[in-house]
Design an enzyme around this catalytic site. Structure first.
Site, short mmCIF file in Angstrom:
data_model
loop_
_atom_site.label_atom_id
_atom_site.label_comp_id
_atom_site.label_asym_id
_atom_site.label_seq_id
_atom_site.Cartn_x
_atom_site.Cartn_y
_atom_site.Cartn_z
N HIS A 52 52.46 9.53 54.42
CA HIS A 52 51.76 8.99 55.59
C HIS A 52 51.67 7.49 55.47
O HIS A 52 51.49 6.97 54.37
CB HIS A 52 50.36 9.61 55.70
CG HIS A 52 49.75 9.45 57.06
ND1 HIS A 52 49.07 8.32 57.43
CD2 HIS A 52 49.77 10.27 58.14
CE1 HIS A 52 48.67 8.46 58.68
NE2 HIS A 52 49.09 9.63 59.14
N GLU A 89 50.93 17.39 59.54
CA GLU A 89 51.92 18.24 60.21
C GLU A 89 52.27 19.49 59.43
O GLU A 89 52.72 20.47 60.01
CB GLU A 89 53.17 17.42 60.49
CG GLU A 89 52.89 16.33 61.50
CD GLU A 89 54.10 15.85 62.24
OE1 GLU A 89 55.21 16.13 61.79
OE2 GLU A 89 53.92 15.20 63.27
N1 ACO Z 1 59.79 12.83 51.43
C1 ACO Z 1 60.46 12.15 50.47
N2 ACO Z 1 60.28 10.84 50.23
C2 ACO Z 1 59.41 10.19 51.01
C3 ACO Z 1 58.68 10.83 52.03
C4 ACO Z 1 58.90 12.21 52.23
N3 ACO Z 1 58.26 12.89 53.16
N4 ACO Z 1 57.90 9.92 52.65
C5 ACO Z 1 58.11 8.75 52.04
N5 ACO Z 1 59.03 8.92 51.05
C6 ACO Z 1 59.52 7.91 50.12
C7 ACO Z 1 60.52 7.00 50.78
O1 ACO Z 1 61.82 7.52 50.68
C8 ACO Z 1 60.33 5.74 50.00
O2 ACO Z 1 61.01 5.91 48.78
P1 ACO Z 1 61.76 4.67 48.07
O3 ACO Z 1 60.66 3.77 47.60
O4 ACO Z 1 62.53 5.29 46.98
O5 ACO Z 1 62.62 4.03 49.12
C9 ACO Z 1 58.85 5.72 49.70
O6 ACO Z 1 58.42 7.08 49.76
C10 ACO Z 1 58.03 4.91 50.70
O7 ACO Z 1 58.43 5.29 52.02
P2 ACO Z 1 58.04 4.50 53.33
O8 ACO Z 1 59.11 4.72 54.35
O9 ACO Z 1 57.68 3.09 53.02
O10 ACO Z 1 56.75 5.22 53.74
P3 ACO Z 1 56.04 5.07 55.14
O11 ACO Z 1 54.63 4.84 54.88
O12 ACO Z 1 56.72 4.11 56.03
O13 ACO Z 1 56.34 6.51 55.74
C11 ACO Z 1 56.20 8.48 56.95
C12 ACO Z 1 55.42 7.32 56.34
C13 ACO Z 1 57.12 7.97 58.06
C14 ACO Z 1 55.23 9.50 57.53
C15 ACO Z 1 57.05 9.16 55.83
O14 ACO Z 1 56.23 9.56 54.78
C16 ACO Z 1 57.91 10.30 56.33
O15 ACO Z 1 58.99 10.07 56.87
N6 ACO Z 1 57.42 11.58 56.17
C17 ACO Z 1 58.17 12.73 56.63
C18 ACO Z 1 57.99 12.93 58.10
C19 ACO Z 1 56.61 13.43 58.46
O16 ACO Z 1 56.03 14.27 57.80
N7 ACO Z 1 56.08 12.88 59.56
C20 ACO Z 1 54.75 13.18 60.05
C21 ACO Z 1 53.76 12.17 59.61
S1 ACO Z 1 52.12 12.61 60.09
C22 ACO Z 1 51.81 11.76 61.49
O17 ACO Z 1 52.40 10.74 61.70
C23 ACO Z 1 50.88 12.26 62.49
#
Ligand code: ACO
Length: 516
Positions: A398, A451
């Site tokens: 998140h 979610e």
């Molecule tokens: N699975 C695997 N790796 C992940 C996930 C995940 N769900 N989420 C983040 N990471 C990793 C990224 O790959 C990144 O790794 P790196 O440092 O090796 O490049 C690191 O964690 C940081 O990721 P960011 O993109 O900076 O995290 P951000 O805060 O922007 O992302 C987000 C938040 C978009 C929700 C992300 O966690 C994601 O894509 N989750 C999966 C989709 C999801 O569940 N969406 C619903 C969110 S709930 C809501 O919005 C209401």
């Protein structure tokens, strides 16, 4: 130069990160894809060990190095870094003295962004075009970390894993209150006493009524292919607002704005679910007048009076998703309300914002993952492969919560209370996913988000997958309309400005454009 602006406000974030062993070709793709001129190079513990820029790349290729050259051979090691809280004057001094164009930005030793000299040029540009004395404020892309309004409705504290509605812990409200009690709290500012609650129930019940001619006019929307329930709801609420004769908030008093807010929130499920049933070829369903919002929702969907357990589970999900800080759709609603437009226009705009995958998301995707895994024994291999291939696990991570998402904690409880094989399977997969993420993405603070269990709960109580986001939209209407009322009560037109970066003006029109 606006020396009071901090590096944090101007930097590009999240920073683009490269590894020492990446090739020049991979780096070129990375920079190009992210549309940035530099990447920070980090070691396996995520410590910054270098910086590598487009200029390094060009210089290397120009001298005949091939594209498989590792980043380690191109980067500048041990770069000077900035602290996020540094004033930009500090950055300016470093840029001037060392002729750098990019500087990595750290916060408590952690890489959090990259400051480019272009960011500073933009500030200078604004100062140049503004009249002397009016200090410019440059908001970072996405307005991250910028407060654009005051609100008494609620807030999210990501680091603590806490969010609240008017000061009350939202998860506690979801445990102990009904949808109507919390809706009243958001809209009216206080939890209702029994008399207020009864009167509010009555208003909500009346709000479900729509003139037969309006209902008849809306039904054909369900026949438009491909049927998109959220888009049909958006179009319908626009028409409903007109049919109710909603006046601009600029001309309406508080009571009139509140009335519009209640009506639109109450009627949304009626319109949405009637169209949904029509699309499936089912006859319209009515909700029993004694039912509250959540139970009525299920009856309007299925045509059956729901069990108290199913209704309560959905009600808890709906309460948890009514509001969540100053998110994109809430902001949209407030911008529209700030023009003095009617409540209908504001919620239609908010629905548009929610339809974007970066916001309303796709709660069904987490459920799709469970389906793809199939059986518990396949979970670890499946999840591991996903993460190793660079895919994200749906329902985890998140932007704001860097600890347990409080909504997921309660929804897990709700799912397990409802029971069934899917909930138990989801619990199993969740534990495996957290283990895999902890191992393959250490230090990223990835936890279960709202979610993951939202899909399980909705699926178990009979909400079909294509109705997950529209259902979320219905509960969020309570939050949007509360925000609209707040905006209308203390209005100032929201009208920011932008930095013009096109060709310098005025430009002469090319020959041949003489109107004859
Ligand atoms: N699975 C695997 N790796 C992940 C996930 C995940 N769900 N989420 C983040 N990471 C990793 C990224 O790959 C990144 O790794 P790196 O440092 O090796 O490049 C690191 O964690 C940081 O990721 P960011 O993109 O900076 O995290 P951000 O805060 O922007 O992302 C987000 C938040 C978009 C929700 C992300 O966690 C994601 O894509 N989750 C999966 C989709 C999801 O569940 N969406 C619903 C969110 S709930 C809501 O919005 C209401």
């Amino acid at each position: 130069m606006a020396v009071s602006v901090s590096v944090r406000e101007l930097m590009h974030k999240p920073p683009v990160v490269a590894r020492r062993e990446m090739t020049a070709a991979e780096l070129a793709r990375l920079l190009d894809g992210a549309k940035v001129g530099a990447a920070a190079v980090v070691d396996p513990e995520d410590r910054v060990i270098g910086i590598v820029t487009e200029r390094d790349l060009l210089r290397a290729l120009g001298t005949g190095l091939d594209v498989s050259t590792p980043v380690g051979a191109l980067m500048s090691s041990g770069p000077i870094t900035l602290a996020a809280a540094d004033p930009v004057a500090v950055a300016l001094e470093i840029f001037r003295e060392h002729h750098f164009r990019h500087l990595p930005v750290l916060d408590q030793g952690r890489l959090v962004g990259m400051l480019s000299i272009r960011h500073l040029v933009r500030v200078a540009h604004i100062e140049e075009v503004r009249p002397a004395g009016s200090a410019p404020t440059v908001a970072p892309p996405g307005l991250e970390g910028v407060a654009v309004a005051e609100t008494a409705i609620g807030d999210v504290r990501g680091e603590e894993g806490f969010f609240h509605y008017r000061g009350y812990d939202a998860t506690e409200l979801a445990r102990r209150c009904s949808f109507e009690q919390v809706w009243h709290l958001l809209l009216m500012g206080e939890l209702p006493d029994p008399d207020q609650l009864a009167a509010f129930h009555e208003r909500a019940r009346q709000g479900r009524q729509l003139a037969p001619a309006v209902l008849a006019a809306l039904e054909p929307l369900a026949a438009v292919e491909p049927y998109a329930p959220l888009a049909a709801l958006r179009t319908s609420l626009s028409l409903v607002a007109t049919s109710l004769g909603l006046r601009p908030t600029l001309d309406a008093d508080r009571e009139e704005v509140l009335d519009a807010a209640i009506r639109l929130t109450a009627v949304a499920p009626v319109v949405l679910l009637r169209q949904y049933r029509r699309h499936r070829g089912d006859p319209p369903a009515e909700a029993d007048p004694d039912l509250g919002y959540a139970a009525a929702y299920l009856q309007l969907l299925t045509g059956e009076r729901p069990t108290p357990e199913a209704a309560r589970a959905l009600e808890q999900y709906l309460i948890l998703t009514m509001d969540h800080g100053f998110n994109a759709s809430t902001f949209t609603a407030r911008v529209i309300a700030s023009t003095g437009a009617d409540v209908g226009a504001a919620v239609v705009g908010a629905l548009g914002a929610l339809s974007g995958p970066l916001h309303g998301g796709a709660p069904s995707r987490a459920l799709d993952t469970l389906d793809a895994i199939g059986t518990p024994d396949r979970a670890e291999a499946y999840l591991r492969e996903q993460v190793e291939h660079g895919d994200r696990l749906m329902g985890f991570g998140h932007r704001v919560y860097k600890t347990d998402d409080p909504r997921s904690t309660l929804l897990r409880e709700v799912a397990l209370r409802l029971g069934g094989t899917q909930a138990a399977f989801a619990r199993d997969v969740e534990q495996t996913a957290l283990k895999v993420l902890n191992e393959l993405k250490p230090g990223r603070r990835l936890y279960t988000n709202v979610e993951f269990y939202a899909g399980v709960v909705m699926n178990t109580v009979g909400v079909p997958r294509d109705m997950f986001t529209p259902t979320f939209a219905c509960s969020r209407l309570a939050g949007w309309t509360a925000a609209v009322c707040e905006q209308a009560a203390h209005n100032r037109l929201i009208r920011p400005s932008a930095i013009y970066v096109g060709p310098s003006a005025p430009r002469p029109l090319p020959a041949g454009y003489a109107y004859a």
